[in-house]
Scaffold this motif. Sequence first.
Motif, short mmCIF file in Angstrom:
data_model
loop_
_atom_site.label_atom_id
_atom_site.label_comp_id
_atom_site.label_asym_id
_atom_site.label_seq_id
_atom_site.Cartn_x
_atom_site.Cartn_y
_atom_site.Cartn_z
N THR A 22 66.76 62.86 -5.71
CA THR A 22 66.64 63.98 -6.64
C THR A 22 67.41 63.72 -7.92
O THR A 22 66.92 63.97 -9.03
N ARG A 128 70.31 69.24 -1.10
CA ARG A 128 69.26 69.03 -2.10
C ARG A 128 68.90 70.33 -2.80
O ARG A 128 68.71 70.37 -4.02
N ARG A 129 68.85 71.41 -2.04
CA ARG A 129 68.54 72.71 -2.62
C ARG A 129 69.63 73.13 -3.61
O ARG A 129 69.34 73.67 -4.68
N GLU A 132 69.20 71.17 -6.82
CA GLU A 132 68.03 71.62 -7.60
C GLU A 132 68.24 72.99 -8.23
O GLU A 132 67.80 73.22 -9.36
#
Length: 220
Positions: A22, A128-129, A132
């Motif tokens: 990411t 990851r959330r 982001e």
Amino acid sequence: MNPKRALQNRMSHIFKTWVTPTLHEAGFKKRGIVYVRELGSVQHLFQHESDDLNTADKYSFTTNCGIYVPGVKQAYGNPSREEPKAPQAFQGLLTVRPGFLTPAGNPWWHLTSSDGPEKDNEVGQELRRLVETAALPFFDRFRDERAVAEFLTQPRKKEDRCINPREDTFELFFAAILWKRLGCKDKCRECIEREKSKTKKRYGAETDEAFFARFSCDDD
């Protein structure tokens, strides 16, 4: 293998699997444990922070974001101090744990030697959330020195209260240095006058006075 090292390796694998792709897609490169994105003179820094009390049975960690602008902290505190060659997130001009930018607050993740196989994927998805929804939007607000200077000059919004430097600390000193570098002498003077008008003395006031004595918004 050292049992404590085994948990640390699990954390590293989680970052490699869920975070690295990411951040690489967003233009970050990995330098040791720090993910770095360079935008001119501004560096965006993202990394983990491990708990000092980690053991062989439990490994806890959180994450940090930093906006690093070379020379600004040195100009305030000690102009002769050497610039770090590979700054870390906590050395940023602006720093925050991205969890503080979410309703959930500051998350710490905990890996244990008794975890089931699903634990690492669960932690990875949460990381990851967070990248982001909190870390990348934070970084995107500060893509140049002017954006950093504007943030430090303006009153702090409630949702930004956990971003360091906190209000009524060093924000106006740093803003003045940035405005001077940007050639905005009037804004530089405004920040200096606002700082001088504060009546509350804090720890380290001698550094403030030394800065006032040597700093001029009109110097080239």
